[in-house]
Design a protein around this motif. Sequence first.
Motif, short mmCIF file in Angstrom:
data_model
loop_
_atom_site.label_atom_id
_atom_site.label_comp_id
_atom_site.label_asym_id
_atom_site.label_seq_id
_atom_site.Cartn_x
_atom_site.Cartn_y
_atom_site.Cartn_z
N ALA A 267 -39.67 25.33 -16.83
CA ALA A 267 -38.43 26.10 -16.60
C ALA A 267 -38.67 27.19 -15.56
O ALA A 267 -37.82 27.42 -14.67
N GLU A 268 -39.80 27.86 -15.64
CA GLU A 268 -40.10 28.91 -14.66
C GLU A 268 -40.24 28.33 -13.26
O GLU A 268 -39.77 28.91 -12.28
N LEU A 269 -40.88 27.18 -13.18
CA LEU A 269 -41.05 26.58 -11.85
C LEU A 269 -39.72 26.07 -11.30
O LEU A 269 -39.44 26.21 -10.11
N ARG A 270 -38.89 25.53 -12.18
CA ARG A 270 -37.56 25.10 -11.74
C ARG A 270 -36.77 26.27 -11.18
O ARG A 270 -36.09 26.15 -10.16
N ALA A 271 -36.86 27.42 -11.85
CA ALA A 271 -36.14 28.61 -11.39
C ALA A 271 -36.67 29.03 -10.02
O ALA A 271 -35.90 29.43 -9.13
N LEU A 272 -37.96 28.91 -9.82
CA LEU A 272 -38.55 29.28 -8.53
C LEU A 272 -38.04 28.34 -7.43
O LEU A 272 -37.65 28.78 -6.34
N LEU A 273 -38.01 27.05 -7.72
CA LEU A 273 -37.51 26.09 -6.73
C LEU A 273 -36.05 26.37 -6.38
O LEU A 273 -35.65 26.25 -5.22
N ALA A 274 -35.27 26.74 -7.40
CA ALA A 274 -33.86 27.05 -7.15
C ALA A 274 -33.75 28.29 -6.25
O ALA A 274 -32.91 28.34 -5.34
N TRP A 276 -35.96 29.26 -4.04
CA TRP A 276 -36.35 28.82 -2.69
C TRP A 276 -35.18 28.12 -2.01
O TRP A 276 -34.95 28.30 -0.82
N ALA A 277 -34.50 27.28 -2.78
CA ALA A 277 -33.39 26.51 -2.18
C ALA A 277 -32.31 27.46 -1.68
O ALA A 277 -31.66 27.20 -0.66
N ALA A 278 -32.14 28.59 -2.41
CA ALA A 278 -31.12 29.55 -2.00
C ALA A 278 -31.58 30.37 -0.80
O ALA A 278 -30.76 30.84 0.00
N ALA A 279 -32.88 30.58 -0.66
CA ALA A 279 -33.44 31.39 0.44
C ALA A 279 -34.71 30.70 0.92
O ALA A 279 -35.82 31.12 0.60
N PRO A 280 -34.55 29.61 1.68
CA PRO A 280 -35.68 28.71 1.93
C PRO A 280 -36.88 29.30 2.66
O PRO A 280 -37.99 28.83 2.47
N HIS A 281 -36.68 30.31 3.51
CA HIS A 281 -37.83 30.77 4.29
C HIS A 281 -38.59 31.83 3.54
O HIS A 281 -38.62 33.00 3.92
#
Length: 283
Positions: A267-274, A276-281
Amino acid sequence: MTSLADKLVITAAIVGAEVTRAANPHVPYTAEEIGREAARCASAGASVIHLHVRHPDGRPAHERALFQAAMAEIRARCDVLVQVSTGGAIGMSVAQRSEGLDAAPEMASLTCGSVNFGDQVFANAWPDMCALAARISSARVTPELELFELGHLWSARRLLREGRLAAHSYQVVLGVPGALPAEPRLLGVVLDEIRREEPGAHVSVAAMGRHQLTMAAEALARGAHVRVGLEDNVYLEKGVLAEGSAPLVERAVALGRSGGREPASAAELRALLAAWAAAPHHG
Ligand code: KMH
Ligand code: ZN
């Protein structure tokens, strides 16, 4: 930027394209065996499963149906992020190496250059890397940019600069015969170079054979994450085969805890990926 710097993301590479049961009888081949091993690794503390598929007789496979079957068995048993390999096995075409992307994974590996690989060459010409990046991007899957050599970082940056990929993690793969050796000072050079341009980059470290443990400890000390498992190393200690990848995950968890880093949850990693997707750089 959201980060998991205080946690340890453990990727379990439970079955590669090269290692067979001749080297370790615990290598999973069938979808059900893969699902069971993934679940053991997840309950030991892994949050990512790096996934290759095999034919039942152990030959490396690429068929999307095998990826889908393995994925179903994993999903039925545990909550982990699945990172399909787009490296596959030496000699597979780009189309074959893309088939795992049709199994709805969260992540995919992307090797960022050609490299000597034992007696063979793992070929990743620029147009092939671009084609794989396009497939990963259109599948809305987060790439993990694999660096087997320092120079691969410049191809990774070119992919990012040209907008072929955005949010990403890195996997530094050390100790493949013919590629960058598993030595602490070399890991330091790669990490410094990544962080020079991307200070907040999410970096994991994998190393072959007996180097898996020492490089995991180095990675931890240097604020990176770790990949362990039978794809890269079949031994728990000298002369003792690991009974699957889960004992290797357990050892990584113990290492992490000794340094104050609890294993990150899926769940923590999923939140991190989300994030990143919102602010990719990120970085
Ligand atoms: N089997 C190797 C030739 C990956 O999974 O992305 C390539 C590999 C890389 O394992
Ligand atoms: Zn792999």
